[in-house]
Design a protein around this motif. Sequence first.
Motif, PDB file in Angstrom:
ATOM      1  N   SER A  90       0.959  -1.406  -0.439  1.00  0.00           N
ATOM      2  CA  SER A  90      -0.216   0.428   0.232  1.00  0.00           C
ATOM      3  C   SER A  90       0.556   0.805  -0.235  1.00  0.00           C
ATOM      4  N   ASP A  91       0.219   1.955  -0.619  1.00  0.00           N
ATOM      5  CA  ASP A  91       1.455   4.040  -0.231  1.00  0.00           C
ATOM      6  C   ASP A  91      -0.164   4.743  -0.160  1.00  0.00           C
ATOM      7  N   GLU A  92       0.294   5.538  -0.492  1.00  0.00           N
ATOM      8  CA  GLU A  92      -0.974   7.028  -0.224  1.00  0.00           C
ATOM      9  C   GLU A  92      -1.674   6.810  -1.186  1.00  0.00           C
ATOM     10  N   HIS A  93      -1.772   5.644  -2.427  1.00  0.00           N
ATOM     11  CA  HIS A  93      -2.881   6.051  -3.571  1.00  0.00           C
ATOM     12  C   HIS A  93      -4.091   4.692  -3.524  1.00  0.00           C
ATOM     13  N   GLY A  94      -3.702   3.701  -2.285  1.00  0.00           N
ATOM     14  CA  GLY A  94      -4.684   3.328  -2.052  1.00  0.00           C
ATOM     15  C   GLY A  94      -3.367   1.742  -1.866  1.00  0.00           C
ATOM     16  N   LYS A  95      -4.208  -0.030  -1.830  1.00  0.00           N
ATOM     17  CA  LYS A  95      -3.447  -1.131  -1.964  1.00  0.00           C
ATOM     18  C   LYS A  95      -4.015  -1.627  -3.600  1.00  0.00           C
ATOM     19  N   VAL A  96      -3.034  -2.973  -2.952  1.00  0.00           N
ATOM     20  CA  VAL A  96      -3.054  -4.305  -4.331  1.00  0.00           C
ATOM     21  C   VAL A  96      -2.510  -5.016  -3.604  1.00  0.00           C
ATOM     22  N   VAL A  97      -3.431  -5.944  -3.905  1.00  0.00           N
ATOM     23  CA  VAL A  97      -2.835  -7.363  -3.576  1.00  0.00           C
ATOM     24  C   VAL A  97      -2.453  -8.300  -5.079  1.00  0.00           C
ATOM     25  N   LEU A  98      -0.937  -8.734  -4.486  1.00  0.00           N
ATOM     26  CA  LEU A  98      -0.604  -9.526  -5.637  1.00  0.00           C
ATOM     27  C   LEU A  98      -0.267 -11.528  -5.316  1.00  0.00           C
ATOM     28  N   SER A  99      -0.771 -12.572  -6.170  1.00  0.00           N
ATOM     29  CA  SER A  99      -0.383 -13.048  -6.070  1.00  0.00           C
ATOM     30  C   SER A  99      -0.326 -13.616  -6.909  1.00  0.00           C
ATOM     31  N   SER A 100       0.588 -14.739  -7.611  1.00  0.00           N
ATOM     32  CA  SER A 100       1.149 -15.673  -8.757  1.00  0.00           C
ATOM     33  C   SER A 100       0.913 -17.348  -8.379  1.00  0.00           C
ATOM     34  N   VAL A 101       0.926 -17.431  -9.881  1.00  0.00           N
ATOM     35  CA  VAL A 101       1.309 -19.088 -10.085  1.00  0.00           C
ATOM     36  C   VAL A 101       1.674 -19.632 -11.162  1.00  0.00           C
ATOM     37  N   LYS A 102       2.385 -20.865 -11.078  1.00  0.00           N
ATOM     38  CA  LYS A 102       2.837 -21.723 -12.415  1.00  0.00           C
ATOM     39  C   LYS A 102       1.985 -21.696 -13.858  1.00  0.00           C
ATOM     40  N   THR A 103       2.233 -21.309 -14.565  1.00  0.00           N
ATOM     41  CA  THR A 103       1.425 -21.598 -15.784  1.00  0.00           C
ATOM     42  C   THR A 103       2.238 -22.920 -16.958  1.00  0.00           C
ATOM     43  N   TYR A 104       2.586 -22.412 -18.167  1.00  0.00           N
ATOM     44  CA  TYR A 104       3.048 -23.337 -18.560  1.00  0.00           C
ATOM     45  C   TYR A 104       4.406 -22.928 -18.789  1.00  0.00           C
ATOM     46  N   GLY A 105       5.366 -23.491 -18.981  1.00  0.00           N
ATOM     47  CA  GLY A 105       7.198 -23.408 -19.323  1.00  0.00           C
ATOM     48  C   GLY A 105       7.089 -22.454 -18.000  1.00  0.00           C
ATOM     49  N   ASP A 106       8.092 -21.744 -17.783  1.00  0.00           N
ATOM     50  CA  ASP A 106       8.262 -20.514 -17.187  1.00  0.00           C
ATOM     51  C   ASP A 106       7.459 -19.205 -17.296  1.00  0.00           C
ATOM     52  N   THR A 107       6.422 -19.802 -17.524  1.00  0.00           N
ATOM     53  CA  THR A 107       5.230 -17.801 -17.489  1.00  0.00           C
ATOM     54  C   THR A 107       4.860 -18.331 -16.504  1.00  0.00           C
ATOM     55  N   ILE A 108       4.126 -17.179 -15.547  1.00  0.00           N
ATOM     56  CA  ILE A 108       3.144 -17.587 -14.644  1.00  0.00           C
ATOM     57  C   ILE A 108       2.876 -15.480 -15.046  1.00  0.00           C
ATOM     58  N   HIS A 109       1.148 -16.164 -13.633  1.00  0.00           N
ATOM     59  CA  HIS A 109       0.310 -15.818 -13.912  1.00  0.00           C
ATOM     60  C   HIS A 109       0.164 -14.730 -12.878  1.00  0.00           C
ATOM     61  N   THR A 110       0.431 -13.952 -13.077  1.00  0.00           N
ATOM     62  CA  THR A 110      -0.321 -12.746 -11.128  1.00  0.00           C
ATOM     63  C   THR A 110      -1.565 -12.266 -11.458  1.00  0.00           C
ATOM     64  N   PHE A 111      -1.921 -12.220 -10.250  1.00  0.00           N
ATOM     65  CA  PHE A 111      -4.227 -11.793  -9.550  1.00  0.00           C
ATOM     66  C   PHE A 111      -3.192 -10.167  -8.837  1.00  0.00           C
ATOM     67  N   VAL A 112      -3.912  -9.554 -10.031  1.00  0.00           N
ATOM     68  CA  VAL A 112      -3.817  -8.208  -9.389  1.00  0.00           C
ATOM     69  C   VAL A 112      -5.330  -7.771  -8.882  1.00  0.00           C
ATOM     70  N   SER A 113      -4.848  -7.807  -7.415  1.00  0.00           N
ATOM     71  CA  SER A 113      -7.240  -6.848  -7.256  1.00  0.00           C
ATOM     72  C   SER A 113      -6.142  -4.956  -5.982  1.00  0.00           C
ATOM     73  N   VAL A 114      -6.794  -4.651  -7.204  1.00  0.00           N
ATOM     74  CA  VAL A 114      -6.267  -3.426  -6.481  1.00  0.00           C
ATOM     75  C   VAL A 114      -7.958  -2.640  -6.049  1.00  0.00           C
ATOM     76  N   THR A 115      -7.182  -1.646  -4.693  1.00  0.00           N
ATOM     77  CA  THR A 115      -8.473  -1.002  -3.547  1.00  0.00           C
ATOM     78  C   THR A 115      -8.965  -0.089  -4.220  1.00  0.00           C
ATOM     79  N   HIS A 116      -7.904   0.867  -4.782  1.00  0.00           N
ATOM     80  CA  HIS A 116      -8.309   1.730  -5.226  1.00  0.00           C
ATOM     81  C   HIS A 116      -7.840   2.326  -6.732  1.00  0.00           C
TER      82      HIS A 116
END
Length: 194
Positions: free
Chosen positions: A123-149
Motif C-alpha cells: 500500500s501507499d498513499e494512493h491505495g493498496k494492491v494485493v498480488l499473488s502468482s501461480v505457474k502456468t506453462y513452461g516458465d510463464t506465470i500468471h499474477t492476480f492483481v486486486s486493487v482497492t483504489h
Amino acid sequence: MSSSTETTPSKAKFFGFDHVHFWVGNALQAAAFYSARFGFQKIAYRGLETGSRDVVTHVIKQGKIVLAFSSPLRPGNKEMGDHMMQHGDGVKDIAMTVSDARAIWQKATAAGAVSVQEPTEMSDEHGKVVLSSVKTYGDTIHTFVSVTHTLARSFPDSWPSLAPRTLSAVSPKTSVSSTLIILLATKVGRNAQH
C-alpha cells in the motif's frame, strides 16, 4: 469467521488483463521501440534512481494495454539470466486484474496450481494492491492483481513518468489492440520454447 464483504473464491471475478511483463536484455530499448513505433506512453519506471539495485523496469501504456519490460542490472541475476539464455527476450508474466487476488490464488492452488507468490499486500498513499502468482506453462506465470483504489498500480516501487518521451509525442498516433499484443506474446513464447 469471515465478514460479509469478503469475496469467496466462487464469486471472485476476472476483470481483464492488467499487464504483460517481458524479461528482456535491454528494458529501455524495448520500451522505447514500442513507444516510438506503436504510440505507447511511458507511465512508470523502477531502477537505480528508485533504489532498485538488481532490476530495471520500464512500464508503458496505450489505452488499456500495459506492458512492462524488465532487465537485470547485475550480471549475477541467475533467474533472469537463465530465463533469457533459454528463451531470449520474452513474456515472463501475464497479469490479470481480479476482484480478489487472495481468493483466486487460494482456489487455484487448492486445485493443484503451483504457487510462485503467496498473496502479498502493498500500500501507499494512493491505495493498496494485493498480488499473488501461480505457474502456468513452461516458465510463464500468471499474477492476480486486486486493487482497492484506482490510482494504485501493480508496480508500487515505480516512479510515475511525468512527461511522455519526445519521440512518441511527435510520432504518428497508432493503435494496437490487446488481442494483437496477446497473440504477439504467445508467438514469442512459442518460438522461444523451440
